[in-house]
Design a protein around this motif. Structure first.
Motif, PDB file in Angstrom:
ATOM      1  N   ALA A  34       0.849  -1.199   0.000  1.00  0.00           N
ATOM      2  CA  ALA A  34       0.000   0.000   0.000  1.00  0.00           C
ATOM      3  C   ALA A  34       0.881   1.245   0.000  1.00  0.00           C
ATOM      4  O   ALA A  34       2.062   1.184   0.328  1.00  0.00           O
ATOM      5  N   ASN A  35       0.306   2.357  -0.398  1.00  0.00           N
ATOM      6  CA  ASN A  35       1.027   3.640  -0.295  1.00  0.00           C
ATOM      7  C   ASN A  35       0.142   4.581   0.518  1.00  0.00           C
ATOM      8  O   ASN A  35      -1.063   4.365   0.657  1.00  0.00           O
ATOM      9  N   PRO A  36       0.725   5.638   1.087  1.00  0.00           N
ATOM     10  CA  PRO A  36      -0.045   6.470   2.019  1.00  0.00           C
ATOM     11  C   PRO A  36      -1.276   7.126   1.403  1.00  0.00           C
ATOM     12  O   PRO A  36      -2.275   7.332   2.106  1.00  0.00           O
ATOM     13  N   PHE A  37      -1.238   7.430   0.117  1.00  0.00           N
ATOM     14  CA  PHE A  37      -2.384   8.084  -0.511  1.00  0.00           C
ATOM     15  C   PHE A  37      -3.565   7.107  -0.612  1.00  0.00           C
ATOM     16  O   PHE A  37      -4.719   7.458  -0.375  1.00  0.00           O
ATOM     17  N   MET A  38      -3.226   5.870  -0.934  1.00  0.00           N
ATOM     18  CA  MET A  38      -4.227   4.810  -1.015  1.00  0.00           C
ATOM     19  C   MET A  38      -4.813   4.516   0.375  1.00  0.00           C
ATOM     20  O   MET A  38      -6.022   4.268   0.517  1.00  0.00           O
TER      21      MET A  38
ATOM     22  N   GLY B 203     -15.022   0.497  15.273  1.00  0.00           N
ATOM     23  CA  GLY B 203     -13.727   1.143  15.460  1.00  0.00           C
ATOM     24  C   GLY B 203     -12.804   0.718  14.326  1.00  0.00           C
ATOM     25  O   GLY B 203     -13.141  -0.168  13.533  1.00  0.00           O
ATOM     26  N   TRP B 204     -11.626   1.334  14.262  1.00  0.00           N
ATOM     27  CA  TRP B 204     -10.754   1.109  13.105  1.00  0.00           C
ATOM     28  C   TRP B 204      -9.305   0.882  13.508  1.00  0.00           C
ATOM     29  O   TRP B 204      -8.804   1.483  14.465  1.00  0.00           O
ATOM     30  N   ALA B 205      -8.645   0.019  12.744  1.00  0.00           N
ATOM     31  CA  ALA B 205      -7.223  -0.243  12.957  1.00  0.00           C
ATOM     32  C   ALA B 205      -6.532  -0.391  11.610  1.00  0.00           C
ATOM     33  O   ALA B 205      -7.183  -0.653  10.591  1.00  0.00           O
ATOM     34  N   PHE B 206      -5.225  -0.212  11.623  1.00  0.00           N
ATOM     35  CA  PHE B 206      -4.421  -0.432  10.411  1.00  0.00           C
ATOM     36  C   PHE B 206      -3.310  -1.416  10.755  1.00  0.00           C
ATOM     37  O   PHE B 206      -2.606  -1.257  11.755  1.00  0.00           O
ATOM     38  N   HIS B 207      -3.180  -2.425   9.911  1.00  0.00           N
ATOM     39  CA  HIS B 207      -2.147  -3.454  10.082  1.00  0.00           C
ATOM     40  C   HIS B 207      -1.225  -3.347   8.879  1.00  0.00           C
ATOM     41  O   HIS B 207      -1.665  -3.527   7.746  1.00  0.00           O
TER      42      HIS B 207
ATOM     43  N   GLY C 245       5.938   1.669   5.547  1.00  0.00           N
ATOM     44  CA  GLY C 245       5.306   1.274   6.797  1.00  0.00           C
ATOM     45  C   GLY C 245       4.879   2.428   7.682  1.00  0.00           C
ATOM     46  O   GLY C 245       3.700   2.543   8.057  1.00  0.00           O
ATOM     47  N   VAL C 246       5.805   3.288   8.051  1.00  0.00           N
ATOM     48  CA  VAL C 246       5.468   4.408   8.931  1.00  0.00           C
ATOM     49  C   VAL C 246       4.563   5.401   8.202  1.00  0.00           C
ATOM     50  O   VAL C 246       3.579   5.900   8.766  1.00  0.00           O
ATOM     51  N   ALA C 247       4.867   5.666   6.944  1.00  0.00           N
ATOM     52  CA  ALA C 247       4.058   6.624   6.166  1.00  0.00           C
ATOM     53  C   ALA C 247       2.605   6.157   6.073  1.00  0.00           C
ATOM     54  O   ALA C 247       1.673   6.958   6.211  1.00  0.00           O
TER      55      ALA C 247
ATOM     56  N   ALA D  12      -0.648   8.014   7.675  1.00  0.00           N
ATOM     57  CA  ALA D  12      -1.797   8.367   6.822  1.00  0.00           C
ATOM     58  C   ALA D  12      -3.093   7.836   7.441  1.00  0.00           C
ATOM     59  O   ALA D  12      -4.123   8.520   7.436  1.00  0.00           O
ATOM     60  N   ALA D  13      -3.036   6.627   7.985  1.00  0.00           N
ATOM     61  CA  ALA D  13      -4.228   6.059   8.634  1.00  0.00           C
ATOM     62  C   ALA D  13      -4.616   6.895   9.855  1.00  0.00           C
ATOM     63  O   ALA D  13      -5.789   7.221  10.071  1.00  0.00           O
ATOM     64  N   TRP D  14      -3.621   7.263  10.647  1.00  0.00           N
ATOM     65  CA  TRP D  14      -3.841   8.115  11.820  1.00  0.00           C
ATOM     66  C   TRP D  14      -4.522   9.411  11.410  1.00  0.00           C
ATOM     67  O   TRP D  14      -5.488   9.867  12.044  1.00  0.00           O
ATOM     68  N   GLN D  15      -4.029  10.026  10.342  1.00  0.00           N
ATOM     69  CA  GLN D  15      -4.614  11.287   9.872  1.00  0.00           C
ATOM     70  C   GLN D  15      -6.041  11.080   9.368  1.00  0.00           C
ATOM     71  O   GLN D  15      -6.829  12.023   9.323  1.00  0.00           O
ATOM     72  N   SER D  16      -6.374   9.848   8.999  1.00  0.00           N
ATOM     73  CA  SER D  16      -7.737   9.543   8.562  1.00  0.00           C
ATOM     74  C   SER D  16      -8.671   9.262   9.736  1.00  0.00           C
ATOM     75  O   SER D  16      -9.862   9.027   9.540  1.00  0.00           O
ATOM     76  N   GLY D  17      -8.105   9.232  10.948  1.00  0.00           N
ATOM     77  CA  GLY D  17      -8.947   8.990  12.119  1.00  0.00           C
ATOM     78  C   GLY D  17      -8.795   7.610  12.730  1.00  0.00           C
ATOM     79  O   GLY D  17      -9.521   7.254  13.653  1.00  0.00           O
TER      80      GLY D  17
END
Lengths: 300, 300
Positions: B180-184, B202-206, B214-216, B220-225
């Motif tokens: 994945a990339n941060p924009f996606m 609720g939401w999580a990102f793996h 990875g960090v990016a 990006a997920a964090w910025q999405s909430g």
């Protein structure tokens, strides 16, 4: 309108400089040509510095003569007026001048105070013709290997002074050590870009992946409105005066993020990865890349 | 109010599973305790699966008994009702159920169709007591090792079905391959989170750092909430059915981004790095971390 990220390939400067034994001139020229062929539209081809200070850059005039007709924006680092004149004389009309916000890092890097470096910037500006392009690199804009986190106030003061001296320059906030984090990148660019002194400046981010934040920091800068990003193919490079700093963020890793994310850089990742392999095979090269280690068919 | 990121440490599950020779039970327990001592507030301690399918997890009941009083949210992966009952019986009241959006990956992973996995989720939901917590991992939510980019429509369809069956579960969009990339990541979370079927989830990102994102991607997920992030100390792990995938994003690399960026995770990086070193020294461990390789005094 879709924004287009500009990748500034710095392996021939920041990268080659990190290899102690000077590379054959023909090999350097070949790599610069290969980078342009991969679609790198901006390339920092080296430094017009004293060969006594940096013997790796003694062949700059020859390199410039061989590559200056390439279809790419070529830039050279210059430490002073003499360097700028040599660059211009060699047909390179885009120059990069470096100041480090940390006094101690600036002393280590160019053996003068920040104020002296600012005066040097003024001198360089005064000899540049109207159509020349100036990039100003502000090193240690986040963290210094000697002092830790550099205060935001110091960064803003430095940026404002640069904006006054070089109101049309592209200013790069440089994460010299790779210790910035994406939240800090967002905060610092927002503050720097809102200074009245920088109303006419362009912006760039120069980053390293040492702490694993390379792509994240560049994407944060992009989201802040920064359009230009220094990276090195294969992740070659590092700052000889910043202990522990590894190479610049690998060009292929950041290009992957942008290209796959729908923001085309114009760089063909498959062709770039062949150049990155060539760079990684240079004797003495220290590299760090993620994309080079995935199956090639998955990279693009 | 400042948001607080939740780091879900998965080295004891995703990570230990990647080591072919089962580790000594006491060593696993010791590492889980050390992770909790470092401040990891959520830990996936393993999988309640058939020891025939995954011999590395044969000692789950013993591990659960030894760690269940730790001051951390403990979760266990369960493939079916029997696994859920075994987890609950062992005192683990938070379970994780995995479905892969790619039919072919789901077949490889759990030898059944996505529809069968959905029915299995319904069965698990029906046996969970009111106060149990459910995490649903949607694997290949971005890219599949077999099919390339997974269509967004397939992801949204899967998410909506999970939301209907498990309306209060935490749903993780999993970047199984690291491609994945941060924009996606931004686009897909925004779309998934706006589905009416997910209003109560609720939401999580793996994520994985295989492609250097990875960090990016997590930021990006964090910025999405998104508030919860699966990572593995030392970057241990990987999916045995996703060729080329290396370990999960290293916990230390992501914790560095959040802690340094002003969003405290509660994890002490210096203590965590000692645990990461211990994990990296396990026989057969394949790890990938940036922070472990910088001078320790610079890491936190």
């Amino acid at each position: 309108m879709t924004r287009k990220p500009q990748i500034c390939e710095v392996a021939p400067r920041d990268g080659f400089q990190s290899i102690s034994n000077p590379l054959p001139t023909e090999e350097k020229i070949g790599i610069i040509r290969a980078l342009a062929a991969a679609g790198c539209a901006r390339i920092e081809i080296g430094s017009f510095v004293s060969p006594k200070a940096i013997p790796q850059m003694a062949d700059m005039a020859e390199i410039a003569a061989a590559v200056r007709e390439l279809p790419a924006r070529l830039c050279a680092l210059v430490p002073n007026v003499r360097g700028a004149e040599n660059a211009l004389g060699a047909g390179i009309t885009e120059v990069c001048y470096v100041l480090s916000i940390s006094e101690r890092h600036n002393q280590n890097n160019v053996r003068q105070s920040f104020a002296q470096s600012l005066a040097g910037l003024q001198d360089v500006v005064s000899v540049l013709p109207e159509d020349a392009i100036l990039r100003v690199d502000l090193a240690t804009a986040f963290d210094s290997p000697f002092d830790g986190t550099v205060p935001l106030a110091d960064v803003l003061s430095a940026v404002a002074k640069v904006g006054q001296i070089a109101p049309r320059a592209e200013i790069a906030l440089c994460d010299t050590t790779g210790r910035a984090n994406p939240f800090m990148v967002t905060t610092r660019f927002a503050a720097a870009m809102s200074l009245p002194e920088t109303a006419g400046n362009g912006w760039a981010f120069h980053g390293h992946d040492t702490f694993g934040q390379g792509v994240a920091n560049a994407v944060a800068a992009w989201q802040s409105g920064v359009d230009a990003f220094d990276t090195a193919a294969a992740g070659l490079g590092g700052c000889p005066f910043a202990p522990g700093a590894t190479g610049n963020t690998a060009t292929e890793d950041l290009v992957f993020a942008f290209n796959e994310g729908g923001f085309e850089t114009g760089i063909d990742i498959k062709v770039l990865l062949d150049v990155a392999d060539r760079i990684a095979a240079l004797p003495g090269a220290v590299v760090a890349s993620h994309l080079r280690h995935v199956p090639r068919r998955r990279a693009a």
